[in-house]
Design an enzyme around this catalytic site. Structure first.
Site, mmCIF file in Angstrom:
data_model
loop_
_atom_site.group_PDB
_atom_site.id
_atom_site.type_symbol
_atom_site.label_atom_id
_atom_site.label_comp_id
_atom_site.label_asym_id
_atom_site.label_seq_id
_atom_site.Cartn_x
_atom_site.Cartn_y
_atom_site.Cartn_z
ATOM 1 N N HIS A 170 0.841 -1.202 0.000
ATOM 2 C CA HIS A 170 0.000 0.000 0.000
ATOM 3 C C HIS A 170 0.878 1.254 0.000
ATOM 4 C CE1 HIS A 170 -3.677 2.330 1.276
ATOM 5 N NE2 HIS A 170 -2.721 3.153 1.675
ATOM 6 N N GLU A 171 1.856 1.284 0.893
ATOM 7 C CA GLU A 171 2.729 2.457 0.979
ATOM 8 C C GLU A 171 3.663 2.560 -0.221
ATOM 9 O OE1 GLU A 171 2.371 4.868 2.996
ATOM 10 O OE2 GLU A 171 0.797 3.861 4.137
ATOM 11 N N HIS A 221 1.903 4.170 -3.144
ATOM 12 C CA HIS A 221 1.873 5.638 -3.059
ATOM 13 C C HIS A 221 3.183 6.234 -3.589
ATOM 14 C CE1 HIS A 221 -1.878 6.027 -1.008
ATOM 15 N NE2 HIS A 221 -1.478 5.505 0.139
#
Length: 220
Positions: free
Chosen positions: A24-25, A28
């Site tokens: 998820h990170e 980004h």
């Protein structure tokens, strides 16, 4: 499924949770780099090494407490990847896309874990329960954690991804007013969690997406 002990639950949930918050990170940071901001890359946060992303409270303590109390939803978080909107080519538009990259990565991972669960079921049907059952359990845990994280992060509350998207869509003045909520967001989420409002809001979307993945792979 049979009831699992706490140790078995930790074994089943640990890997999907770590991958869910790590990717998820990274999503980004990777999308931000595509749009001109290399902050995450230069700080070494585009690594798939979970140790670079682990937040002791969000990655370990909160999920473990939720497992212990038997919560129907398990979630956690990692250290946010740094993104400097000033480096983006089109800051408001690109920030919205960067924010959406996280939940989109979780939905893709949920589909991946649905495939793992399907392979586990096929292995069980073939008489290999020693392999199939762990894959089935872990696959469904992966589906659940990733869908929960995707839905949670799309709540329009800064600094959640949904809040970033909403801020990008609002006029600058309204976006600034929204940003003033950010220091209190953690306490707002905790209040919503323990009051049951958070589950009430998230549940329809979570169960809808899980049913779609279950149907996609024909899972029991």
């Amino acid at each position: 499924m049979m009831d699992l002990s706490l140790a078995q639950k930790i074994a089943v949930w640990a890997l999907p949770l770590i991958f869910a918050i790590t990717l998820h990170e990274v999503a980004h940071g990777y999308v931000a780099s595509l749009f001109g901001d290399q902050t995450a890359r230069l700080s070494g946060r585009l690594s798939l090494n979970p140790l670079k992303h682990v937040d002791p409270m969000g990655t370990v303590v909160v999920p473990l407490l939720m497992l212990i109390v038997g919560s129907s939803f398990i979630f956690g978080w990692a250290k946010p990847v740094p993104v400097d909107g000033r480096n983006l080519r089109h800051p408001r538009r690109d920030m919205a896309i960067v924010a959406l990259a996280g939940p989109c990565s979780n939905i893709l991972m949920a589909i991946f874990w649905g495939l793992i669960a399907k392979l586990g079921i096929l292995a069980e049907q073939g008489g290999n329960s020693w392999l199939g059952q762990p894959l089935d359990y872990m696959g469904m845990a992966g589906v659940t954690i990733n869908i929960v994280l995707a839905v949670l992060n799309l709540i329009p509350l800064p600094p959640l991804d949904g809040g970033r998207v909403l801020a990008s869509l609002l006029p600058p003045r309204a976006a600034y007013i929204l940003s003033l909520i950010e220091p209190y967001s953690f306490f707002i989420l905790i209040l919503l969690l323990f009051s049951g409002v958070l589950s009430l809001v998230m549940a329809p979307f979570v169960f809808l997406l899980i049913r779609l993945i279950v149907g996609m792979f024909g899972l029991a």
